[in-house]
Design an enzyme around this catalytic site. Structure first.
Site, PDB file in Angstrom:
ATOM      1  N   GLY A   1       0.841  -1.187   0.000  1.00 29.96           N
ATOM      2  CA  GLY A   1       0.000   0.000   0.000  1.00 29.96           C
ATOM      3  C   GLY A   1       0.878   1.239   0.000  1.00 29.96           C
ATOM      4  O   GLY A   1       2.006   1.204   0.498  1.00 29.96           O
TER       5      GLY A   1
ATOM      6  N   GLN B   1       3.036   9.972   0.850  1.00 32.54           N
ATOM      7  CA  GLN B   1       4.322   9.283   1.013  1.00 32.54           C
ATOM      8  C   GLN B   1       5.282   9.574  -0.137  1.00 32.54           C
ATOM      9  O   GLN B   1       6.478   9.309  -0.017  1.00 32.54           O
ATOM     10  CB  GLN B   1       4.111   7.772   1.138  1.00 32.54           C
ATOM     11  CG  GLN B   1       3.475   7.371   2.468  1.00 32.54           C
ATOM     12  CD  GLN B   1       3.347   5.864   2.561  1.00 32.54           C
ATOM     13  OE1 GLN B   1       2.403   5.301   2.047  1.00 32.54           O
ATOM     14  NE2 GLN B   1       4.316   5.216   3.188  1.00 32.54           N
TER      15      GLN B   1
ATOM     16  N   CYS C   1       5.713  -0.041   7.747  1.00 29.17           N
ATOM     17  CA  CYS C   1       5.372   1.106   6.897  1.00 29.17           C
ATOM     18  C   CYS C   1       6.579   1.456   6.044  1.00 29.17           C
ATOM     19  O   CYS C   1       7.698   1.507   6.549  1.00 29.17           O
ATOM     20  CB  CYS C   1       4.986   2.298   7.775  1.00 29.17           C
ATOM     21  SG  CYS C   1       4.598   3.778   6.826  1.00 29.17           S
ATOM     22  N   LEU C   2       6.358   1.715   4.754  1.00 27.23           N
ATOM     23  CA  LEU C   2       7.463   2.064   3.852  1.00 27.23           C
ATOM     24  C   LEU C   2       8.126   3.379   4.254  1.00 27.23           C
ATOM     25  O   LEU C   2       9.269   3.629   3.881  1.00 27.23           O
ATOM     26  CB  LEU C   2       6.954   2.170   2.402  1.00 27.23           C
ATOM     27  CG  LEU C   2       6.453   0.866   1.775  1.00 27.23           C
ATOM     28  CD1 LEU C   2       5.881   1.138   0.388  1.00 27.23           C
ATOM     29  CD2 LEU C   2       7.566  -0.164   1.693  1.00 27.23           C
TER      30      LEU C   2
ATOM     31  N   HIS D   1      -4.462   1.590   7.512  1.00 32.66           N
ATOM     32  CA  HIS D   1      -3.110   2.176   7.526  1.00 32.66           C
ATOM     33  C   HIS D   1      -3.016   3.312   6.494  1.00 32.66           C
ATOM     34  O   HIS D   1      -2.475   4.378   6.775  1.00 32.66           O
ATOM     35  CB  HIS D   1      -2.097   1.058   7.233  1.00 32.66           C
ATOM     36  CG  HIS D   1      -0.662   1.486   7.230  1.00 32.66           C
ATOM     37  ND1 HIS D   1       0.211   1.167   8.245  1.00 32.66           N
ATOM     38  CD2 HIS D   1       0.051   2.205   6.321  1.00 32.66           C
ATOM     39  CE1 HIS D   1       1.405   1.682   7.959  1.00 32.66           C
ATOM     40  NE2 HIS D   1       1.334   2.314   6.790  1.00 32.66           N
ATOM     41  N   GLU D   2      -3.568   3.086   5.296  1.00 34.36           N
ATOM     42  CA  GLU D   2      -3.445   4.089   4.226  1.00 34.36           C
ATOM     43  C   GLU D   2      -4.348   5.295   4.477  1.00 34.36           C
ATOM     44  O   GLU D   2      -3.951   6.431   4.213  1.00 34.36           O
ATOM     45  CB  GLU D   2      -3.738   3.466   2.853  1.00 34.36           C
ATOM     46  CG  GLU D   2      -2.819   2.305   2.461  1.00 34.36           C
ATOM     47  CD  GLU D   2      -1.330   2.589   2.638  1.00 34.36           C
ATOM     48  OE1 GLU D   2      -0.906   3.738   2.454  1.00 34.36           O
ATOM     49  OE2 GLU D   2      -0.603   1.646   2.990  1.00 34.36           O
TER      50      GLU D   2
ATOM     51  N   HIS E   1      -2.561   7.452   6.852  1.00 30.10           N
ATOM     52  CA  HIS E   1      -1.531   8.272   6.185  1.00 30.10           C
ATOM     53  C   HIS E   1      -2.158   9.553   5.644  1.00 30.10           C
ATOM     54  O   HIS E   1      -1.603  10.640   5.802  1.00 30.10           O
ATOM     55  CB  HIS E   1      -0.920   7.510   4.997  1.00 30.10           C
ATOM     56  CG  HIS E   1       0.298   6.716   5.337  1.00 30.10           C
ATOM     57  ND1 HIS E   1       1.410   7.259   5.931  1.00 30.10           N
ATOM     58  CD2 HIS E   1       0.589   5.402   5.141  1.00 30.10           C
ATOM     59  CE1 HIS E   1       2.327   6.311   6.097  1.00 30.10           C
ATOM     60  NE2 HIS E   1       1.857   5.173   5.632  1.00 30.10           N
TER      61      HIS E   1
END
Ligand code: NI
Length: 176
Positions: free
Chosen positions: A46, A51, A88-89, A130-131, A134
């Site tokens: 995701g 990001q 998380c990236l 999660h997204e 963000h």
């Protein structure tokens, strides 16, 4: 378009609430394409637009059945409880066991402007939460309990502070 740099912990764009998208056009489709490429290359499941430095309300995900872009996503219902070790990236190298609702109902628009309505549980439900977080400027560490959160923040401050002091600073925001 290739792969873009993923913004890391400490970058202010990750703390910004993304703005609703009012126009769905070819440029937005191109942004979704580059986000999908960037997500797959990372690799990740995701990626939210902020990001990669774009404070617009869109995320992409791929839960194993191919990539999907969701515009102006909102979670309208959630219930249950699911414990999952989440990463998380934007916080590479770290993961925490986090408890969140299990089942979520996500609504939004696709790249043709059609309404999306997706019910998901477990792994896929976790990606959605999660997204959407963000896009509200919330990172996964905010979902830890207070003691874990204190510890995680101290750890991340020391891990990512050298990058924050990079004299070149982050790349300029993409225009969209
Ligand atoms: Ni993330």
């Amino acid at each position: 378009m290739g792969v873009l740099e993923i913004r890391k912990y400490g970058d202010p764009v990750l703390r910004e609430a993304a703005k609703d998208i009012e126009e769905i056009d070819g440029r937005l489709a191109s942004l979704a394409d580059v986000m999908i490429e960037t997500m797959h290359a990372a690799p990740g499941v995701g990626l939210a637009a902020n990001q990669i430095g774009v404070a617009k309300r869109m995320f992409v995900y791929d839960a194993g059945e191919g990539p999907v872009a969701v515009i102006n996503p909102r979670i309208v219902e959630s219930d249950g409880e699911f414990v999952y070790t989440e990463g998380c990236l934007s916080v590479p190298g770290f993961s925490w066991e986090i408890t969140r609702p299990d089942r979520v109902h996500l609504v939004g628009l696709d790249l043709d402007g059609n309404e999306l309505s997706i019910e998901a549980t477990e792994f896929e439900g976790r990606i959605f939460q999660h997204e959407v977080d963000h896009l509200d400027g919330i990172l996964l560490v905010e979902r830890l309990d207070p003691d874990q959160r204190r510890e995680a923040r101290a750890l991340l401050r020391s891990e990512f502070s050298s990058r924050r002091r990079d004299p070149a600073g982050p790349a300029p925001l993409l225009e969209l």
